[in-house]
Design a protein around this motif. Structure first.
Motif, PDB file in Angstrom:
ATOM      1  N   ILE A   1       8.965  -6.289  -0.206  1.00 20.22           N
ATOM      2  CA  ILE A   1       8.106  -7.022  -1.150  1.00 20.22           C
ATOM      3  C   ILE A   1       8.893  -8.126  -1.854  1.00 20.22           C
ATOM      4  CG2 ILE A   1       6.729  -6.804  -3.248  1.00 20.22           C
ATOM      5  CD1 ILE A   1       6.066  -3.938  -2.353  1.00 20.22           C
ATOM      6  N   VAL A   2      10.113  -7.799  -2.285  1.00 17.40           N
ATOM      7  CA  VAL A   2      10.958  -8.800  -2.946  1.00 17.40           C
ATOM      8  C   VAL A   2      11.306  -9.931  -1.982  1.00 17.40           C
ATOM      9  CG1 VAL A   2      13.215  -9.193  -3.994  1.00 17.40           C
ATOM     10  CG2 VAL A   2      11.882  -7.189  -4.646  1.00 17.40           C
TER      11      VAL A   2
ATOM     12  N   ILE B   1      10.053   4.009   5.860  1.00 20.79           N
ATOM     13  CA  ILE B   1      11.497   4.237   5.810  1.00 20.79           C
ATOM     14  C   ILE B   1      11.900   4.784   4.458  1.00 20.79           C
ATOM     15  CG2 ILE B   1      13.741   3.089   5.945  1.00 20.79           C
ATOM     16  CD1 ILE B   1      12.522   1.144   7.934  1.00 20.79           C
ATOM     17  N   GLY B   2      11.270   4.321   3.381  1.00 23.09           N
ATOM     18  CA  GLY B   2      11.594   4.801   2.045  1.00 23.09           C
ATOM     19  C   GLY B   2      11.204   3.787   0.995  1.00 23.09           C
ATOM     20  N   PRO B   3      11.140   4.200  -0.270  1.00 24.56           N
ATOM     21  CA  PRO B   3      10.717   3.281  -1.334  1.00 24.56           C
ATOM     22  C   PRO B   3      11.648   2.095  -1.512  1.00 24.56           C
ATOM     23  CG  PRO B   3      11.569   5.336  -2.244  1.00 24.56           C
ATOM     24  CD  PRO B   3      11.416   5.549  -0.780  1.00 24.56           C
ATOM     25  N   ALA B   4      12.951   2.301  -1.329  1.00 18.94           N
ATOM     26  CA  ALA B   4      13.889   1.191  -1.476  1.00 18.94           C
ATOM     27  C   ALA B   4      13.590   0.094  -0.460  1.00 18.94           C
ATOM     28  CB  ALA B   4      15.325   1.691  -1.323  1.00 18.94           C
ATOM     29  N   PHE B   5      13.266   0.511   0.767  1.00 20.43           N
ATOM     30  CA  PHE B   5      12.937  -0.471   1.798  1.00 20.43           C
ATOM     31  C   PHE B   5      11.635  -1.186   1.465  1.00 20.43           C
ATOM     32  CE2 PHE B   5      10.939  -1.732   5.821  1.00 20.43           C
ATOM     33  CZ  PHE B   5      11.967  -2.466   6.397  1.00 20.43           C
TER      34      PHE B   5
ATOM     35  N   ARG C   1       0.829  -1.213   0.000  1.00 19.41           N
ATOM     36  CA  ARG C   1       0.000   0.000   0.000  1.00 19.41           C
ATOM     37  C   ARG C   1       0.855   1.252   0.000  1.00 19.41           C
ATOM     38  NH1 ARG C   1      -2.912  -2.680   4.107  1.00 19.41           N
ATOM     39  NH2 ARG C   1      -2.158  -1.147   5.616  1.00 19.41           N
ATOM     40  N   LEU C   2       1.918   1.263   0.793  1.00 16.67           N
ATOM     41  CA  LEU C   2       2.779   2.434   0.848  1.00 16.67           C
ATOM     42  C   LEU C   2       3.464   2.692  -0.492  1.00 16.67           C
ATOM     43  CD1 LEU C   2       4.460   2.033   4.358  1.00 16.67           C
ATOM     44  CD2 LEU C   2       2.817   3.779   3.668  1.00 16.67           C
ATOM     45  N   LEU C   3       3.987   1.632  -1.108  1.00 19.60           N
ATOM     46  CA  LEU C   3       4.698   1.797  -2.370  1.00 19.60           C
ATOM     47  C   LEU C   3       3.754   2.268  -3.473  1.00 19.60           C
ATOM     48  CD1 LEU C   3       7.292   1.503  -4.028  1.00 19.60           C
ATOM     49  CD2 LEU C   3       6.645  -0.883  -4.453  1.00 19.60           C
TER      50      LEU C   3
END
Length: 330
Positions: free
Chosen positions: A308-309, A299-303, A272-274
């Motif tokens: 998810i990965v 924390i950020g999109p990378a996290f 949801r955040l991404l």
């Protein structure tokens, strides 16, 4: 593996129920686009003075102690105020339409048709559960594994086939968005000039993220199906998602609370955040209600991508372990 893909495709294309579901994705998207346009282009009804006066009369418009001349003046004032209010509503509606009707102009129409990709995710996960579950239901799993020659190859073939199908579905939705938008232009439908540009890069990233989430969902569907040996495994996935959403909604998981960081390892929370972050960055009018997370929300999109990965890799490992070690009794 190419031969297995071809064989699975031959089997898949003969399943009318699966074709109906795929076509249904396009029909739902087209219906949502057209019904949304009809709702956004509609103006409020014009002011009907006769109807308004009839409403006043039916309500017994009389005030004790007021002279007839003053009463008539009050009545006319109420009519004038109602007419002015109706005209203001129409003006506000026309102003809002300058933004809303841009949703149906290409390339904004792409985001309008695809949205956050909920329908394709649900349908394709259901298809994966049905197709793989039917192997156990009809006792064809043994034959399929023998044909594949390797259980890991069998699972990889199914996942690859659905990954290709998922890409085809999203590509078809992009084409549908183009056709629907062009259809409005050709038929002379009322549209607004494009003043809000769609961020192509963020939109492409949003679609790619939706595809990535879909692939994780497909792997999860495969895992649950081979564990339960049942085509109804998608119901368990839905229940699990509902439970996870309920848990992360508890006060202790809210931003600034003791388990704030723990919330960010949950799959649905990071999805949801991404998606909300990318939706807001895309400048898609249809997704304007999606707000990016605040500084304390993530924390950020990378996290988010890493979480998810990581869940996807975990599902792959568990599904691979399960299918290689399970006893085939069907």
């Amino acid at each position: 593996m190419r031969a297995l893909l071809r064989a699975d495709w031959f089997r898949l294309r003969r399943r009318k129920d699966l074709w109906i579901m795929v076509i249904g994705v396009g029909l739902v998207a087209a219906f949502g686009f057209i019904s949304g346009y009809r709702s956004d282009v509609a103006d409020p009804p014009p002011f009907d003075q006769a109807q308004f006066e009839q409403m006043l009369d039916s309500g017994g418009f009389t005030i004790d102690g007021v002279a007839p001349g003053d009463l008539a003046q009050m009545r006319q004032q109420m009519i004038d105020e109602a007419r002015a209010s109706s005209q203001q509503q129409l003006a506000d509606r026309n102003l809002q339409q300058l933004t809303d009707l841009q949703k149906y102009v290409f390339p904004q129409s792409i985001a309008t048709v695809i949205g956050l990709g909920i329908v394709p995710v649900i349908v394709l996960i259901l298809m994966m559960s049905i197709l793989l579950g039917d192997e156990f239901r009809f006792g064809t799993i043994r034959t399929s594994l023998l044909a594949a020659g390797d259980r890991r190859r069998f699972l990889a073939t199914r996942l690859l086939l659905f990954a290709i199908l998922a890409g085809a579905v999203y590509l078809g939705l992009v084409g549908l968005a183009t056709v629907l938008s062009l259809g409005l232009v050709v038929t002379g439908a009322e549209l607004a000039p494009a003043t809000i540009g769609l961020d192509i890069g963020s939109t492409a990233a949003l679609i790619a993220a939706e595809l990535g989430v879909l692939l994780v969902g497909l792997v999860l569907a495969a895992l649950v199906t081979v564990v339960t040996r049942n085509a109804l495994s998608f119901l368990l996935i839905g229940i699990g998602i509902g439970i996870e959403v309920a848990i992360t909604a508890l006060p202790v998981f809210l931003p600034g609370q003791p388990l704030d960081l723990a919330r960010q390892v949950f799959l649905t929370s990071e999805v949801r955040l991404l998606l909300s972050r990318l939706a807001a960055a895309s400048h898609a009018i249809s997704l304007s209600s999606a707000t990016p997370p605040g500084p304390t929300d993530s924390i950020g999109p990378a996290f988010e991508i890493a979480v998810i990965v990581a869940w996807g890799v975990l599902f792959v490992v568990l599904a691979d372990r399960r299918i290689r070690r399970m006893d085939v009794v069907e």
